[in-house]
Design an enzyme around this catalytic site. Sequence first.
Site, PDB file in Angstrom:
ATOM      1  N   ASP A  87      -0.528   4.873   7.192  1.00  0.00           N
ATOM      2  CA  ASP A  87       0.297   3.794   6.666  1.00  0.00           C
ATOM      3  C   ASP A  87       0.995   4.296   5.413  1.00  0.00           C
ATOM      4  OD1 ASP A  87      -1.542   3.633   4.581  1.00  0.00           O
ATOM      5  OD2 ASP A  87      -2.394   1.724   5.205  1.00  0.00           O
ATOM      6  N   ARG A 132      -3.463  -9.599   4.869  1.00  0.00           N
ATOM      7  CA  ARG A 132      -3.110  -8.879   3.639  1.00  0.00           C
ATOM      8  C   ARG A 132      -1.620  -9.052   3.361  1.00  0.00           C
ATOM      9  NH1 ARG A 132      -4.396  -2.513   2.395  1.00  0.00           N
ATOM     10  NH2 ARG A 132      -3.143  -2.160   4.280  1.00  0.00           N
TER      11      ARG A 132
END
Length: 532
Positions: free
Chosen positions: A446, A162
């Site tokens: 996150d 990603r």
Amino acid sequence: MAITVTDRQPVARAEQILTPKALAFVEELHRRFAGTRNELLEARQAKRDGVARTSRLDFLPETQEIRDGDWKVAEAPAALRDRRVEMTGPATPAKMAINALNSGAKVWLADLEDASTPTWPNVIDAILNLRDAATGTLAYTSPEGKEYTLRTDAPLAVVVARPRGWHMPERHLLIDGEPAVGALVDFGLHFFHTAKQLLLNGHGPYYYLPKMESHLEARLWNDVFVFAQDFLGIPQGSVRATMLIETIPAAFEMDEFLYELRDHASGLNAGRWDYLFSIIKYFRDAGEEFVLPDRASVVMTAPFMRAYTELLVKTCHKRGAFAMGGMAAVIPNRRHPEVTEAAFAKVRADKTREANDGFDGSWVAHPDLVPTCREVFDAALGERPNQLDKQRPEVSVTADQLIDIASADGQVTEGGLRLNLYVAVAYTAVWLSGNGAVAIHNLMEDAATAEISRSQVWQQIRNKSVLADTGNTVTRELVEKILGEETERLRTEFGDEAFRLYYQPASKLIAEICLSEDYTDFLTTPAYELVG
């Protein structure tokens, strides 16, 4: 060559990644695509301005033909047909990368985005680790002498990387004196150094694409992929991309996203915190009906979240694409097994809901959760690798259902406000120290957690929300007071030195963006200015 590298040796062996040919490829990507990227970022603001005037979003009339059309994405390669469990986490340090590859998950989302602070050493180390993983040479020896190597007794997780979202710059690579596009740096270096090897391994260059707000942004990625494959001389369609539907405008363009990337698309993912963060961002000045309750009370079974996830499954399976579920962020607490047991029960219930709804797999943030997720999807799938045959024709979702925020149960409380401020500072502090995956209260967090936390605070100030548990109104003065108390709490928990280096600047940053009259689109943008 008009490309400048500010630091050519951020980590050992960096020269193996920052080669003249690799840098030339990144420069070419930037020159071809950065202009369009800049225009699309400006278009985001124009669209948001329209929502500010109307408090409405709707499906695009100009793409009705695509939504009504009879088309499918390219058939998935063999390596991506079974994605029932996906492990997520940063690609640095090497120990974490090895543990993810060895976890027993079908896929590893190797994250250079929300779970990674984009310091220059982290960026280059992540690419090195992914290159070494592709060649089978990734290994690590701890200072205590413990060795970590890739397992040979079972398959490794398939890597899906990603890159950063379109909005993030990379200031350590300058092109004509301007920072390069972070997404193109991440993709370019990874693709250049791994694509051919991954194809030889029977896999391919596979990606998760974050933070997009328009199908035109997906089209840009498709153009990048077409050019990159020609540049390296590998077959078109080798790249496969799963797109995160983690912004509210993207929820209205799921068909269009898949259509734009149809030769390279493998699926869509339904997140949670980033999606809720985007709802606040888009409707932040639309009034009280768009104020979310405490984030912990906004569950995936809320009507507007059900509309989002069911539409995603239906859209994906109609187009032959995989529907990927959201994150289970629990971290086992071995000192309190009863806490872990209760948390695992919630994870099992959440994954069961996803499997029953037709999702083809889901995310976990810790290797210990892999068996739980796998068992749930094994029960739902049986011998099948996925649930593409579960078409969900009974699902019909309207624009009003997608933005029916008032349907969420829960209240705005001082407890929720305190938690948001504590978590926003705690996460940002660790992010500033160079680590983007942070354990807070037995959850692996996150950047999305910090984004929704600080956004809720800003929205509550803006709307003068009344706290259900105290009767107080959320004002700048109240937020300053509570932020000071939570910051002091963090000082006592982590000590004076860590406080001075990270928690104090993090608290200052959170104060600035929560108390500002103007909304900050991404916390990580000003935070990036504070890291090396």
